[in-house]
Design an enzyme around this catalytic site. Structure first.
Site, PDB file in Angstrom:
ATOM      1  N   TYR A  61       0.863  -1.194   0.000  1.00 23.00           N
ATOM      2  CA  TYR A  61       0.000   0.000   0.000  1.00 23.00           C
ATOM      3  C   TYR A  61       0.898   1.242   0.000  1.00 23.00           C
ATOM      4  O   TYR A  61       2.128   1.141   0.044  1.00 23.00           O
ATOM      5  CB  TYR A  61      -0.883  -0.018   1.257  1.00 23.00           C
ATOM      6  CG  TYR A  61      -0.074  -0.200   2.510  1.00 23.00           C
ATOM      7  CD1 TYR A  61       0.515   0.897   3.145  1.00 23.00           C
ATOM      8  CD2 TYR A  61       0.158  -1.460   3.040  1.00 23.00           C
ATOM      9  CE1 TYR A  61       1.303   0.731   4.269  1.00 23.00           C
ATOM     10  CE2 TYR A  61       0.945  -1.634   4.152  1.00 23.00           C
ATOM     11  CZ  TYR A  61       1.515  -0.540   4.765  1.00 23.00           C
ATOM     12  OH  TYR A  61       2.312  -0.706   5.850  1.00 23.00           O
ATOM     13  N   SER A  94       8.084   6.510   7.131  1.00 21.66           N
ATOM     14  CA  SER A  94       9.134   6.748   8.137  1.00 21.66           C
ATOM     15  C   SER A  94      10.498   6.178   7.766  1.00 21.66           C
ATOM     16  O   SER A  94      11.487   6.466   8.437  1.00 21.66           O
ATOM     17  CB  SER A  94       8.692   6.274   9.516  1.00 21.66           C
ATOM     18  OG  SER A  94       8.865   4.891   9.675  1.00 21.66           O
ATOM     19  N   GLU A 321      34.160  -8.348  24.757  1.00 24.01           N
ATOM     20  CA  GLU A 321      34.678  -8.896  23.497  1.00 24.01           C
ATOM     21  C   GLU A 321      35.696  -7.974  22.818  1.00 24.01           C
ATOM     22  O   GLU A 321      36.207  -8.281  21.740  1.00 24.01           O
ATOM     23  CB  GLU A 321      33.525  -9.196  22.541  1.00 24.01           C
ATOM     24  CG  GLU A 321      32.637 -10.346  22.994  1.00 24.01           C
ATOM     25  CD  GLU A 321      33.392 -11.660  23.098  1.00 24.01           C
ATOM     26  OE1 GLU A 321      34.176 -11.984  22.195  1.00 24.01           O
ATOM     27  OE2 GLU A 321      33.204 -12.370  24.109  1.00 24.01           O
TER      28      GLU A 321
HETATM   29  C1  SIN Z   1       4.489   1.554   8.727  1.00 22.28           C
HETATM   30  O1  SIN Z   1       4.106   2.631   9.120  1.00 22.28           O
HETATM   31  O2  SIN Z   1       4.092   0.501   9.295  1.00 22.28           O
HETATM   32  C2  SIN Z   1       5.436   1.343   7.592  1.00 22.28           C
HETATM   33  C3  SIN Z   1       5.726   2.576   6.807  1.00 22.28           C
HETATM   34  C4  SIN Z   1       6.382   3.628   7.604  1.00 22.28           C
HETATM   35  O3  SIN Z   1       7.149   3.358   8.521  1.00 22.28           O
HETATM   36  O4  SIN Z   1       6.131   4.811   7.290  1.00 22.28           O
END
Ligand code: SIN
Length: 364
Positions: A61, A94, A321
């Site tokens: 989408y 995002s 480590e």
């Molecule tokens: C989401 O919101 O689940 C995916 C797309 C985004 O991070 O903007």
């Protein structure tokens, strides 16, 4: 003219309206008494504002399509828990989040929270980098008023979209007394997680947000937040970071650890002028023998090196480590690489002293 919502949404809206009619006396009484909290909803994009080709489209989408007013209109129940106002701060998927957008958002949140007529803030956000924004705000917000981040795993047009219930829960949480002083929170899937600890753990399911080492802080049930734990690391009003005068953040990048890794990415980041590098090491932050010389050379040039781990949970042991004392490296504590990047950028706005930066990683 095209209807603003697909048919399935209009049906849900009609159903919600019918339910609202039953709830209306309570909501109106609260409004008339004027005792509802004032909650600002700041929209930034993401799947919660996404639209799909059909009601069964849950992948493929388009994120960041629906504006804040339509998000609010789609959940009339919000009016029963808060006086809500919306603002579209920006509109992005995002994965395209940036330091500049964080500075813009953080400054706007601080401006709004300083006002007496704002009791709490909800930020709608894409889920892909939501955890990073939540931690950034946890470190730079100068208020103990609630700030709640929320997203959705299904677009607004999907059957059983999770956005409306998540937005409702986030709004009641942001307006609640229980959320005051608990740092920036993430409300998704009826659960409340701390901005510092939460991470996205699944590509597509609605229960994706978890706090692997420490667990959730609480739950939202029957329109009430129920808290069981508190974040103890410093945050928000007690944080030492101040972005009010900042136009940019220091450049910090992440180098991923894997079999057959080379120092090439480290050298590229150093040439590009990075001030800090997070090594997302294997296991307990272990560094490949071919990468280590690159990091050693970077450190000699003044680049700050933080050892985190790619495994998704656990604390990177200082001097475990790698000999951090001898190499003058820093342990990321329990922060995953993407959150360690956020903290290192902010730490570098205050100091380049490695002992002081290690203190910061042990404090936040
Ligand atoms: C989401 O919101 O689940 C995916 C797309 C985004 O991070 O903007």
């Amino acid at each position: 003219m095209k209807a603003p919502f697909p048919k399935s949404c209009l049906c849900i809206a009609a159903l919600s309206l019918a339910l609202m009619t039953q709830l209306a006396p309570v909501a109106q009484a609260q409004t008339v008494a004027g005792n509802l909290p004032n909650v600002m909803i700041l929209a930034t994009g993401g799947t919660i504002a996404g639209t799909g080709a059909s009601s069964t489209t849950t992948v493929g989408y388009t994120a960041a399509k629906v504006g804040v007013e339509r998000l609010i209109e789609a959940v009339p129940e919000l009016k029963s828990v808060a006086n809500v106002r919306g603002e579209q701060v920006f509109q992005v998927a995002s994965e395209n989040m940036s330091n500049d957008l964080w500075l813009q958002l953080g400054k706007r949140v601080n401006q709004l929270l300083a006002r007496p007529d704002v009791d709490g803030i909800v930020i709608t956000h894409g889920t892909d980098t939501l955890e990073e924004t939540a931690y950034f705000l946890d470190l730079v917000v100068k208020s103990s008023k609630p700030v709640v981040l929320v997203g959705a795993m299904r677009p607004s047009t999907a059957i059983s979209a999770d956005g409306p219930i998540n937005l409702y829960n986030a709004t009641l949480l942001a307006g609640s007394k229980e959320a005051i002083g608990k740092g920036v929170l993430v409300a998704m899937n009826d659960q409340i997680n701390a901005g510092r600890d939460v991470t996205k753990t699944n590509t597509s399911t609605v229960d994706t947000f978890r706090s692997p080492d420490f667990g959730l802080l609480g739950q939202i049930q029957d329109s009430h937040p129920h808290f069981y734990r508190l974040p103890v690391r410093k945050h928000t009003a007690s944080s030492e970071f101040d972005i009010s005068g900042l136009e940019t953040l220091p450049k910090v990048d992440i180098v991923y650890g894997y079999a057959n890794a080379s120092r090439l990415p480290v050298d590229a980041f150093v040439s590009a002028g990075d001030a800090g590098i997070i090594n997302a090491g294997v296991g307990d932050g272990s560094i490949h023998k071919d990468v280590l010389p690159g990091l050693v050379d970077a450190r000699k040039k003044g680049v700050v090196i933080v050892r985190s781990a790619r495994v998704g949970s656990g604390m990177v042991a200082r001097n475990g480590e790698a000999n951090d004392d001898a190499l003058d490296f820093i342990s990321a504590d329990t922060l995953n690489p993407q959150k360690a990047r956020v903290l290192l950028m902010l730490a570098l706005t205050k100091t380049h002293d490695s002992k002081e930066i290690q203190r910061i990683f042990s404090t936040y």
